[in-house]
Design a protein around this motif. Structure first.
Motif, PDB file in Angstrom:
ATOM      1  N   ARG A   2       4.270   4.526  -7.787  1.00 53.97           N
ATOM      2  CA  ARG A   2       3.071   5.296  -7.469  1.00 53.97           C
ATOM      3  C   ARG A   2       3.163   5.834  -6.046  1.00 53.97           C
ATOM      4  O   ARG A   2       3.877   5.289  -5.195  1.00 53.97           O
ATOM      5  CB  ARG A   2       1.815   4.415  -7.600  1.00 53.97           C
ATOM      6  N   GLU A  40       6.088  -1.023  -7.968  1.00 53.52           N
ATOM      7  CA  GLU A  40       7.202  -1.073  -8.915  1.00 53.52           C
ATOM      8  C   GLU A  40       7.211   0.149  -9.839  1.00 53.52           C
ATOM      9  O   GLU A  40       8.278   0.592 -10.264  1.00 53.52           O
ATOM     10  CB  GLU A  40       7.137  -2.359  -9.747  1.00 53.52           C
ATOM     11  N   ALA A  41       6.023   0.708 -10.124  1.00 50.94           N
ATOM     12  CA  ALA A  41       5.937   1.884 -10.990  1.00 50.94           C
ATOM     13  C   ALA A  41       6.201   3.177 -10.227  1.00 50.94           C
ATOM     14  O   ALA A  41       6.229   4.255 -10.810  1.00 50.94           O
ATOM     15  CB  ALA A  41       4.551   1.939 -11.649  1.00 50.94           C
ATOM     16  N   ILE A  89       1.492  -4.694  -6.571  1.00 52.95           N
ATOM     17  CA  ILE A  89       2.910  -4.895  -6.893  1.00 52.95           C
ATOM     18  C   ILE A  89       3.302  -3.984  -8.050  1.00 52.95           C
ATOM     19  O   ILE A  89       4.346  -3.311  -8.001  1.00 52.95           O
ATOM     20  CB  ILE A  89       3.191  -6.377  -7.227  1.00 52.95           C
ATOM     21  N   GLU A  90       2.461  -3.940  -9.059  1.00 56.01           N
ATOM     22  CA  GLU A  90       2.742  -3.074 -10.212  1.00 56.01           C
ATOM     23  C   GLU A  90       2.779  -1.604  -9.800  1.00 56.01           C
ATOM     24  O   GLU A  90       3.622  -0.845 -10.276  1.00 56.01           O
ATOM     25  CB  GLU A  90       1.688  -3.290 -11.301  1.00 56.01           C
ATOM     26  N   MET A  91       1.867  -1.210  -8.900  1.00 56.88           N
ATOM     27  CA  MET A  91       1.856   0.186  -8.438  1.00 56.88           C
ATOM     28  C   MET A  91       3.161   0.540  -7.733  1.00 56.88           C
ATOM     29  O   MET A  91       3.732   1.600  -7.966  1.00 56.88           O
ATOM     30  CB  MET A  91       0.671   0.418  -7.486  1.00 56.88           C
ATOM     31  N   ARG A 140      -1.679  -8.255  -7.322  1.00 54.31           N
ATOM     32  CA  ARG A 140      -0.808  -8.064  -8.499  1.00 54.31           C
ATOM     33  C   ARG A 140      -0.765  -6.587  -8.895  1.00 54.31           C
ATOM     34  O   ARG A 140       0.292  -6.051  -9.224  1.00 54.31           O
ATOM     35  CB  ARG A 140      -1.302  -8.911  -9.663  1.00 54.31           C
ATOM     36  N   GLY A 141      -1.939  -5.959  -8.857  1.00 57.94           N
ATOM     37  CA  GLY A 141      -2.006  -4.531  -9.167  1.00 57.94           C
ATOM     38  C   GLY A 141      -1.188  -3.704  -8.187  1.00 57.94           C
ATOM     39  O   GLY A 141      -0.535  -2.723  -8.570  1.00 57.94           O
ATOM     40  N   GLN A 176      -5.262   1.260  -2.045  1.00 54.10           N
ATOM     41  CA  GLN A 176      -5.504  -0.042  -2.676  1.00 54.10           C
ATOM     42  C   GLN A 176      -5.216  -1.202  -1.724  1.00 54.10           C
ATOM     43  O   GLN A 176      -5.887  -2.230  -1.767  1.00 54.10           O
ATOM     44  CB  GLN A 176      -4.667  -0.168  -3.951  1.00 54.10           C
ATOM     45  N   GLN A 192      -5.971  -7.870  -7.245  1.00 62.88           N
ATOM     46  CA  GLN A 192      -5.671  -6.624  -6.546  1.00 62.88           C
ATOM     47  C   GLN A 192      -4.224  -6.604  -6.066  1.00 62.88           C
ATOM     48  O   GLN A 192      -3.548  -5.577  -6.163  1.00 62.88           O
ATOM     49  CB  GLN A 192      -6.603  -6.442  -5.343  1.00 62.88           C
TER      50      GLN A 192
END
Length: 108
Positions: free
Chosen positions: A52, A49-50, A45-47, A42-43, A60, A40
């Protein structure tokens, strides 16, 4: 001439602790929960960085925080179960449960 050795204090033999059958299950459960939380995060961090939206990320984060709380309480349940099953006297059981309660109060 030999000098007598000092007497060691006499100890009452303690009853052997009963093997914990639930502990490995608790450990696996907590580890699995932590691995899911790791995913979660990691997700998250990706959110971020993207780019969101803040509300999506906040939702989240709240889910990850709640999952961490559940893992903590599951781990503390193991502590209490150990106190109850592995103690050799009521007094020790009480002390260990009280110790677990203090940990809950401190970190929960």
């Amino acid at each position: 001439m030999t000098t007598p050795s000092p007497k060691s204090p006499t100890r009452r033999p303690e009853a052997p602790a009963q093997p914990s059958t639930y502990r490995p299950e608790h450990q696996r459960d907590v580890v699995n929960r932590l691995k899911r939380i790791e995913g979660q995060v990691r997700g998250l961090i990706e959110m971020v960085e993207a780019g969101r939206g803040c509300e999506d990320v906040a939702q989240q984060m709240a889910a990850a925080r709640k999952a961490m709380d559940k893992a903590f309480y599951r781990m503390m349940a193991c502590s209490v179960m150990d106190a109850v099953t592995e103690s050799n006297s009521e007094i020790n059981t009480f002390r260990e449960v009280e110790r677990s309660t203090r940990i809950l109060e401190k970190y929960a």
